[in-house]
Design a protein around this motif. Structure first.
Motif, PDB file in Angstrom:
ATOM      1  N   GLY A   1      -0.278   5.641   6.995  1.00 57.56           N
ATOM      2  CA  GLY A   1      -1.092   4.748   6.167  1.00 57.56           C
ATOM      3  C   GLY A   1      -0.891   4.993   4.679  1.00 57.56           C
ATOM      4  N   LEU A   2      -0.842   6.266   4.277  1.00 55.20           N
ATOM      5  CA  LEU A   2      -0.602   6.581   2.860  1.00 55.20           C
ATOM      6  C   LEU A   2       0.789   6.132   2.425  1.00 55.20           C
ATOM      7  CD1 LEU A   2      -2.247  10.109   2.558  1.00 55.20           C
ATOM      8  CD2 LEU A   2      -3.034   7.975   1.518  1.00 55.20           C
ATOM      9  N   ALA A   3       1.773   6.291   3.299  1.00 55.36           N
ATOM     10  CA  ALA A   3       3.127   5.846   2.963  1.00 55.36           C
ATOM     11  C   ALA A   3       3.155   4.329   2.769  1.00 55.36           C
ATOM     12  CB  ALA A   3       4.113   6.271   4.049  1.00 55.36           C
ATOM     13  N   LEU A   4       2.505   3.608   3.673  1.00 55.03           N
ATOM     14  CA  LEU A   4       2.451   2.143   3.534  1.00 55.03           C
ATOM     15  C   LEU A   4       1.699   1.734   2.275  1.00 55.03           C
ATOM     16  CD1 LEU A   4       1.811   1.062   7.232  1.00 55.03           C
ATOM     17  CD2 LEU A   4       3.880   0.676   5.878  1.00 55.03           C
ATOM     18  N   LEU A   5       0.616   2.439   1.979  1.00 53.20           N
ATOM     19  CA  LEU A   5      -0.161   2.143   0.768  1.00 53.20           C
ATOM     20  C   LEU A   5       0.678   2.353  -0.492  1.00 53.20           C
ATOM     21  CD1 LEU A   5      -3.013   1.520  -0.443  1.00 53.20           C
ATOM     22  CD2 LEU A   5      -3.311   3.992  -0.580  1.00 53.20           C
ATOM     23  N   ARG A   6       1.558   3.325  -0.470  1.00 53.74           N
ATOM     24  CA  ARG A   6       2.444   3.590  -1.602  1.00 53.74           C
ATOM     25  C   ARG A   6       3.584   2.588  -1.673  1.00 53.74           C
ATOM     26  NH1 ARG A   6       4.430   8.240   0.365  1.00 53.74           N
ATOM     27  NH2 ARG A   6       6.489   7.563  -0.266  1.00 53.74           N
ATOM     28  N   ILE A   7       4.224   2.360  -0.554  1.00 46.48           N
ATOM     29  CA  ILE A   7       5.498   1.640  -0.549  1.00 46.48           C
ATOM     30  C   ILE A   7       5.334   0.131  -0.676  1.00 46.48           C
ATOM     31  CG2 ILE A   7       7.536   1.140   0.858  1.00 46.48           C
ATOM     32  CD1 ILE A   7       7.197   4.080   1.948  1.00 46.48           C
ATOM     33  N   VAL A   8       4.466  -0.469   0.109  1.00 48.05           N
ATOM     34  CA  VAL A   8       4.377  -1.939   0.136  1.00 48.05           C
ATOM     35  C   VAL A   8       3.965  -2.526  -1.222  1.00 48.05           C
ATOM     36  CG1 VAL A   8       3.249  -3.914   1.221  1.00 48.05           C
ATOM     37  CG2 VAL A   8       4.073  -2.026   2.637  1.00 48.05           C
ATOM     38  N   PRO A   9       2.852  -2.085  -1.825  1.00 49.44           N
ATOM     39  CA  PRO A   9       2.516  -2.662  -3.136  1.00 49.44           C
ATOM     40  C   PRO A   9       3.570  -2.366  -4.202  1.00 49.44           C
ATOM     41  CG  PRO A   9       0.625  -1.497  -2.228  1.00 49.44           C
ATOM     42  CD  PRO A   9       1.793  -1.179  -1.361  1.00 49.44           C
ATOM     43  N   SER A  10       4.207  -1.199  -4.113  1.00 49.82           N
ATOM     44  CA  SER A  10       5.222  -0.852  -5.112  1.00 49.82           C
ATOM     45  C   SER A  10       6.450  -1.737  -4.992  1.00 49.82           C
ATOM     46  CB  SER A  10       5.604   0.622  -4.983  1.00 49.82           C
ATOM     47  OG  SER A  10       4.499   1.445  -5.290  1.00 49.82           O
ATOM     48  N   VAL A  11       6.880  -2.018  -3.765  1.00 54.06           N
ATOM     49  CA  VAL A  11       8.018  -2.930  -3.567  1.00 54.06           C
ATOM     50  C   VAL A  11       7.673  -4.316  -4.107  1.00 54.06           C
ATOM     51  CG1 VAL A  11       9.374  -4.150  -1.810  1.00 54.06           C
ATOM     52  CG2 VAL A  11       9.046  -1.682  -1.636  1.00 54.06           C
ATOM     53  N   LEU A  12       6.459  -4.774  -3.813  1.00 47.12           N
ATOM     54  CA  LEU A  12       6.037  -6.083  -4.321  1.00 47.12           C
ATOM     55  C   LEU A  12       5.942  -6.080  -5.849  1.00 47.12           C
ATOM     56  CD1 LEU A  12       3.342  -6.921  -1.632  1.00 47.12           C
ATOM     57  CD2 LEU A  12       5.632  -7.904  -1.852  1.00 47.12           C
TER      58      LEU A  12
END
Length: 125
Positions: free
Chosen positions: A10-21
């Motif tokens: 969950g923390l990885a997704l929270l970091r990665i998805v908004p950052s990619v966007l």
């Protein structure tokens, strides 16, 4: 054990998805910066070129660091500040629908600053 793994994912997704966007907003600004097209707003009164440069840092450089997980909490700070300026200054007089995206990004980056990058990062905290 299962809860720990799901928290780390969950923390990885929270970091990665908004950052990619966020990077999708930073790349055109970076292209404008390197091409010399400095037509950009001056929301904090420091000039168009410095404002564009700071926006590139907040929308491209810092999200890359956040994705990788290097100095994640510190990298989230300029990204959050960039989104606060976008939401409250650049779009301050606009309706909520216009500043909603900046507010969502601001929330993501503040949460990242508070909870850290998680296990799946170079910071590993």
């Amino acid at each position: 054990m299962q809860k720990k793994i799901s928290n780390d994912i969950g923390l990885a997704l929270l970091r990665i998805v908004p950052s990619v966007l966020m990077i999708t907003h930073g790349i055109p600004k970076f292209q404008n910066l390197i091409s010399g097209d400095i037509q950009f707003g001056d929301p904090i009164g420091i000039g168009a070129a410095p404002s564009l440069f700071l926006a590139v840092i907040g929308e491209l450089v810092c999200p890359i660091l956040i994705i990788i997980g290097i100095k994640t909490r510190w990298a989230a700070l300029p990204a959050a500040i960039t989104m606060a300026v976008a939401a409250f200054i650049a779009h301050g007089a606009d309706p909520l629908a216009k500043k909603e995206m900046a507010l969502l990004y601001l929330t993501f980056f503040v949460v990242i600053m508070l909870v850290g990058p998680g296990k799946y990062s170079f910071d590993k905290k």
